[in-house]
Scaffold this motif. Structure first.
Motif: not given
Length: 307
Positions: A269-285, A287-293
């Protein structure tokens, strides 16, 4: 702008020759066997590993790819069961490494109260070739219906069915990249014989809720958790993200079952798809991993608080 792809004839869907030409241009750029599989195997100290299938792509890359699920050890039928999927699109790097990082750093603590099941790399050939599709030019994340054409998706469906369990929550880890406009959307339009119109790539993290079974409070919990790690995508001048109207800050809705998306693969009943933007000048690889966690943690905390 319209983008014309270099394979195929405008207005005509690809046949076998065009698909073969596309496949001939795909090359291995990184190693699933060096970067992902050892990390999965190292989890055997704390988790149960189950191989749920393999992809025999020797005719394509000379390799057979094993597919693994990672399960918490103290599995109990009276605990809520949670599914985390990564690497449905193999090129979406933080989806794979975010799933692995969650297992390495957070999953064991949560397994006291939850049954945790993680499929960290559903499309290993896509991981190696930094590709959205299978070797047959099929999108795995449109293939989770019963008639789906991607083995990557169907093997997941069969494995989950074999567990004979209900899921309380499913979070599917993805990225939206600049290459969606430069490569994958033009290729899709060429494959299908349609015209591509590029969309605005959101700068920041967002989630995709299920318009058929929305759970907006879960999405907000995820957004709030991720906002502590990286920035959330703002809507464009049309109030949209990737061409969809925002449902709430950092959230859009898709009809997941109708589209054959991975987010429809369970009865959760609870579902989500995450979307990280790895090409952002404001995010490092990192940070992208940490965002998923952070997204997974936010979802699990929401489940535990509302179960």
């Amino acid at each position: 702008m319209d983008k014309i792809y270099h394979i195929g004839t405008v207005g005509q869907a690809w046949g076998a020759a065009e698909t073969a030409q596309w496949l001939s241009e795909q090359t291995v750029k990184r190693s699933f066997f060096a970067e992902v599989l050892p990390a999965i195997e190292a989890l055997t100290t704390d988790f149960t590993l189950e191989q749920y299938g393999e992809l025999d792509y020797r005719h394509v890359s000379g390799k057979t790819y094993p597919l693994f699920a990672v399960k918490s050890r103290n599995w109990q039928s009276d605990k809520p069961t949670v599914l985390v999927t990564g690497g449905v699109h193999g090129y979406e790097t933080s989806g794979v490494h975010g799933a692995l990082r969650f297992l390495q750093t957070q999953a064991k603590a949560y397994s006291a109260k939850l049954n945790i099941l993680v499929l960290p790399c559903i499309s290993p050939w896509g991981y190696e070739t930094i590709n959205r599709w299978t070797p047959d030019a099929v999108d795995p994340n449109r293939s989770f219906a019963t008639d789906g054409k991607a083995a990557e998706a169907q093997l997941v469906r069969q494995y989950l069915a074999s567990l004979n369990t209900s899921f309380a929550l499913h979070i599917d880890l993805h990225e939206t990249t600049d290459s969606d406009n430069s490569e994958f959307r033009p290729a899709k339009a060429a494959r299908d014989g349609t015209v591509n119109k590029n969309w605005n790539i959101p700068d920041g993290f967002y989630t995709v809720d299920d318009s058929e079974h929305p759970c907006p409070a879960l999405q907000k919990a995820i957004i709030d958790s991720v906002a502590k790690v990286t920035h959330i995508a703002e809507a464009d001048e049309n109030g949209e993200l990737i061409g969809e109207k925002i449902a709430q800050f950092g959230v859009i809705n898709y009809a997941k079952a109708s589209l054959g998306l991975c987010g429809s693969v369970t009865d959760a009943p609870l579902v989500s798809t995450t979307e990280v933007y790895p090409d952002s000048p404001s995010a490092t690889p990192e940070q992208c991993i940490q965002a998923q966690v952070a997204a997974v943690v936010g979802a699990l905390d929401y489940l535990l608080a509302n179960n």
